[in-house]
Design a protein around this motif. Structure first.
Motif, PDB file in Angstrom:
ATOM      1  N   MET A 110       8.203   7.010   7.478  1.00 17.43           N
ATOM      2  CA  MET A 110       7.414   6.051   7.831  1.00 17.43           C
ATOM      3  C   MET A 110       7.137   5.062   6.615  1.00 17.43           C
ATOM      4  SD  MET A 110       3.306   6.621   8.848  1.00 17.43           S
ATOM      5  CE  MET A 110       3.070   6.051  10.447  1.00 17.43           C
ATOM      6  N   ARG A 111       7.060   3.800   6.630  1.00 17.18           N
ATOM      7  CA  ARG A 111       6.813   3.127   5.511  1.00 17.18           C
ATOM      8  C   ARG A 111       5.308   2.755   5.378  1.00 17.18           C
ATOM      9  NH1 ARG A 111      10.596  -1.227   3.460  1.00 17.18           N
ATOM     10  NH2 ARG A 111       8.886  -2.155   3.458  1.00 17.18           N
ATOM     11  N   VAL A 112       4.927   2.673   4.101  1.00 19.80           N
ATOM     12  CA  VAL A 112       3.450   2.793   4.072  1.00 19.80           C
ATOM     13  C   VAL A 112       2.982   1.800   2.815  1.00 19.80           C
ATOM     14  CG1 VAL A 112       2.961   4.951   5.015  1.00 19.80           C
ATOM     15  CG2 VAL A 112       3.520   4.885   2.710  1.00 19.80           C
ATOM     16  N   ASN A 113       1.843   1.283   2.619  1.00 23.95           N
ATOM     17  CA  ASN A 113       1.557   0.482   1.726  1.00 23.95           C
ATOM     18  C   ASN A 113       0.887   1.632   0.490  1.00 23.95           C
ATOM     19  OD1 ASN A 113       2.330  -2.092   1.656  1.00 23.95           O
ATOM     20  ND2 ASN A 113       0.970  -2.417   3.231  1.00 23.95           N
ATOM     21  N   VAL A 114       0.962   1.537  -0.567  1.00 23.88           N
ATOM     22  CA  VAL A 114       0.109   2.489  -1.784  1.00 23.88           C
ATOM     23  C   VAL A 114      -0.756   1.587  -2.472  1.00 23.88           C
ATOM     24  CG1 VAL A 114       0.459   4.166  -3.194  1.00 23.88           C
ATOM     25  CG2 VAL A 114       2.080   4.063  -1.384  1.00 23.88           C
ATOM     26  N   PHE A 115      -1.794   1.851  -2.762  1.00 21.46           N
ATOM     27  CA  PHE A 115      -2.984   1.481  -3.693  1.00 21.46           C
ATOM     28  C   PHE A 115      -3.154   2.529  -4.576  1.00 21.46           C
ATOM     29  CE2 PHE A 115      -2.935  -0.797   0.310  1.00 21.46           C
ATOM     30  CZ  PHE A 115      -2.945  -2.214  -0.189  1.00 21.46           C
ATOM     31  N   ILE A 116      -3.489   2.037  -5.962  1.00 14.59           N
ATOM     32  CA  ILE A 116      -3.623   2.831  -7.011  1.00 14.59           C
ATOM     33  C   ILE A 116      -5.246   2.455  -7.517  1.00 14.59           C
ATOM     34  CG2 ILE A 116      -2.536   1.710  -8.758  1.00 14.59           C
ATOM     35  CD1 ILE A 116      -1.885   4.529  -9.934  1.00 14.59           C
ATOM     36  N   SER A 117      -5.931   3.597  -7.925  1.00 13.01           N
ATOM     37  CA  SER A 117      -7.492   3.327  -8.338  1.00 13.01           C
ATOM     38  C   SER A 117      -7.230   3.340  -9.863  1.00 13.01           C
ATOM     39  CB  SER A 117      -8.166   4.483  -7.782  1.00 13.01           C
ATOM     40  OG  SER A 117      -7.955   5.764  -8.564  1.00 13.01           O
ATOM     41  N   ILE A 158      -2.958   5.781   0.512  1.00 12.48           N
ATOM     42  CA  ILE A 158      -1.960   5.295   1.366  1.00 12.48           C
ATOM     43  C   ILE A 158      -2.309   4.937   2.589  1.00 12.48           C
ATOM     44  CG2 ILE A 158       0.305   6.098   2.303  1.00 12.48           C
ATOM     45  CD1 ILE A 158      -0.131   8.606   0.151  1.00 12.48           C
ATOM     46  N   LEU A 159      -2.032   3.671   2.999  1.00 13.30           N
ATOM     47  CA  LEU A 159      -2.298   3.242   4.538  1.00 13.30           C
ATOM     48  C   LEU A 159      -0.969   2.593   5.043  1.00 13.30           C
ATOM     49  CD1 LEU A 159      -4.960   0.323   3.002  1.00 13.30           C
ATOM     50  CD2 LEU A 159      -5.425   2.713   4.014  1.00 13.30           C
ATOM     51  N   SER A 160      -1.166   2.560   6.208  1.00 16.75           N
ATOM     52  CA  SER A 160      -0.150   2.104   7.368  1.00 16.75           C
ATOM     53  C   SER A 160       0.260   0.956   6.911  1.00 16.75           C
ATOM     54  CB  SER A 160      -0.083   2.504   8.577  1.00 16.75           C
ATOM     55  OG  SER A 160      -1.277   1.659   9.121  1.00 16.75           O
ATOM     56  N   LEU A 161       1.461   0.339   7.462  1.00 13.13           N
ATOM     57  CA  LEU A 161       1.848  -1.126   7.452  1.00 13.13           C
ATOM     58  C   LEU A 161       1.259  -1.954   8.458  1.00 13.13           C
ATOM     59  CD1 LEU A 161       5.583  -1.228   6.237  1.00 13.13           C
ATOM     60  CD2 LEU A 161       3.630  -1.628   4.931  1.00 13.13           C
ATOM     61  N   GLU A 162       0.477  -1.439   9.364  1.00 14.95           N
ATOM     62  CA  GLU A 162      -0.040  -2.043  10.305  1.00 14.95           C
ATOM     63  C   GLU A 162      -1.105  -3.132  10.013  1.00 14.95           C
ATOM     64  OE1 GLU A 162       0.714  -1.403  13.650  1.00 14.95           O
ATOM     65  OE2 GLU A 162       2.247  -0.039  12.816  1.00 14.95           O
ATOM     66  N   PRO A 163      -1.314  -4.188  10.740  1.00 13.21           N
ATOM     67  CA  PRO A 163      -2.211  -5.400  10.265  1.00 13.21           C
ATOM     68  C   PRO A 163      -3.548  -4.701  10.305  1.00 13.21           C
ATOM     69  CG  PRO A 163      -0.702  -5.884  11.888  1.00 13.21           C
ATOM     70  CD  PRO A 163      -0.556  -4.572  11.820  1.00 13.21           C
ATOM     71  N   LYS A 214      -4.905  11.033  11.525  1.00 10.69           N
ATOM     72  CA  LYS A 214      -6.343  11.548  11.640  1.00 10.69           C
ATOM     73  C   LYS A 214      -7.340  10.583  11.260  1.00 10.69           C
ATOM     74  CE  LYS A 214      -9.285  15.502  10.543  1.00 10.69           C
ATOM     75  NZ  LYS A 214      -9.708  15.779   9.064  1.00 10.69           N
ATOM     76  N   ASP A 215      -7.100  10.230  10.082  1.00 10.46           N
ATOM     77  CA  ASP A 215      -8.385   9.160   9.197  1.00 10.46           C
ATOM     78  C   ASP A 215      -7.938   7.824   9.155  1.00 10.46           C
ATOM     79  OD1 ASP A 215      -9.590  11.637   8.886  1.00 10.46           O
ATOM     80  OD2 ASP A 215      -8.416  12.062   7.347  1.00 10.46           O
ATOM     81  N   GLY A 216      -6.481   7.541   9.348  1.00 12.67           N
ATOM     82  CA  GLY A 216      -6.210   5.919   9.197  1.00 12.67           C
ATOM     83  C   GLY A 216      -5.665   5.692   7.674  1.00 12.67           C
ATOM     84  N   TYR A 217      -6.012   6.690   6.852  1.00 18.06           N
ATOM     85  CA  TYR A 217      -5.625   6.626   5.323  1.00 18.06           C
ATOM     86  C   TYR A 217      -5.363   8.108   4.820  1.00 18.06           C
ATOM     87  CZ  TYR A 217     -10.145   8.491   4.002  1.00 18.06           C
ATOM     88  OH  TYR A 217     -11.205   9.330   3.840  1.00 18.06           O
TER      89      TYR A 217
END
Length: 74
Positions: free
Chosen positions: A1-8, A20-25, A64-67
């Motif tokens: 599954m492709r995902v977007n990754v953000f770093i704090s 980690i978030l899905s690529l969904e709009p 489960k959580d969306g992230y």
């Protein structure tokens, strides 16, 4: 599954976290994490070893959580 990754940002000597978030709009940073400064880090697959969690763990958290929130490895 492709995902977007953000770093704090690293805060108080704590290591950065990966969000980690899905690529969904409709994917969005959860309200409880919006106080942190996030920077887009990568678009990758859930089985990327640098995520620091298994693909199954990441995909389960997304369902489960969306992230998923993980500590990076490497």
């Amino acid at each position: 599954m492709r995902v977007n990754v953000f770093i704090s940002e690293s805060i108080g000597g704590e290591p950065p976290q990966l969000l980690i978030l899905s690529l969904e709009p409709e994917a969005a940073i959860p309200h409880r994490l919006q106080h942190l400064e996030w920077r887009h880090f990568a678009t990758t697959m859930t089985d990327d070893k640098l995520l620091g969690a298994s693909s199954a763990q990441v995909e389960s958290a997304l369902a489960k959580d969306g992230y998923a929130l993980v500590s990076p490895t490497g």
